[in-house]
Design an enzyme around this catalytic site. Sequence first.
Site, PDB file in Angstrom:
ATOM      1  N   GLY A  27       0.692  -1.142  -0.039  1.00  0.00           N
ATOM      2  CA  GLY A  27       0.032   0.044   0.052  1.00  0.00           C
ATOM      3  C   GLY A  27       0.960   1.386   0.035  1.00  0.00           C
ATOM      4  N   TYR A  45     -10.810  -1.013  14.823  1.00  0.00           N
ATOM      5  CA  TYR A  45      -9.389  -0.600  14.350  1.00  0.00           C
ATOM      6  C   TYR A  45      -8.375  -0.690  15.506  1.00  0.00           C
ATOM      7  CZ  TYR A  45      -5.665   2.752  13.192  1.00  0.00           C
ATOM      8  OH  TYR A  45      -4.365   3.199  12.735  1.00  0.00           O
TER       9      TYR A  45
END
Length: 260
Positions: free
Chosen positions: A14, A152
Amino acid sequence: MDFGVAGKTAVITGGATGIGRAIAETFHEEGATVIINGRNRDKLNKACAEIGPNAHGVVADLLTSEGATALADYAANLGSVSFLVNNIGIFDVNDFFEVSDERWMDYFQHNLMTAIRITRPILQGMLERNDGSVVFISSEAAVRSIGNMVPYSTTKTAMLGLSRSLAELTRGTNVRVNSYMPGTTATESVMGYFEGLAKDQGSSVDEALTGFYNEVQPGNLVRRLIDPSMHGRGVIQLATNEAMNGVTHRADGGTIRSIF
């Protein structure tokens, strides 16, 4: 400072945007061949052109085993991978009671399984060669558990456990596995969040940030968003420091009130 990465290969997952992009830029500046991945060819091409001539972009979705194989194979064709930085992740603010099972699975797939899929082949190659370094990009939210970001925080905590467990596999070798915990950073996605928050509040972004540090992160010592480039320097130091294995490096602006 010479980090000893010149001529070596680094895979940053990424790495087209945000913290991953900053890490890729730092490795490239230090002379490494850099490989990043993503799902958008145009975005990858643009990022690689801006990073430099030794940057390569691979269209590979690590949410699938096929994508992980494609990225690992591409890297192997360029030579041995000396550095792997697992950077892919998602975040949002949510109500725990409203988060569906499907969204929980999205978090585990993005924040853990993408790293697991690509680490399998690359770490195995490192152990066979007895050389290499893996870094997992976690978050200060892994320790400073956040009530309105439960998926998260949970998955980033799990990443710390994954990293330390994999470090145990390197005992007595020249391979290392570590974690890095950035604090709130001025990436595109974070800036977009604060711009939206400012709009909702009818305030400026600076005012929204002041409120954030007063109310959400009162323990933060620097009281400003971290420049992504600082993480590039921090990660390359962690990745190349032979004295560091099985550890977690904090770069959170002093948000976590701890001396460790």
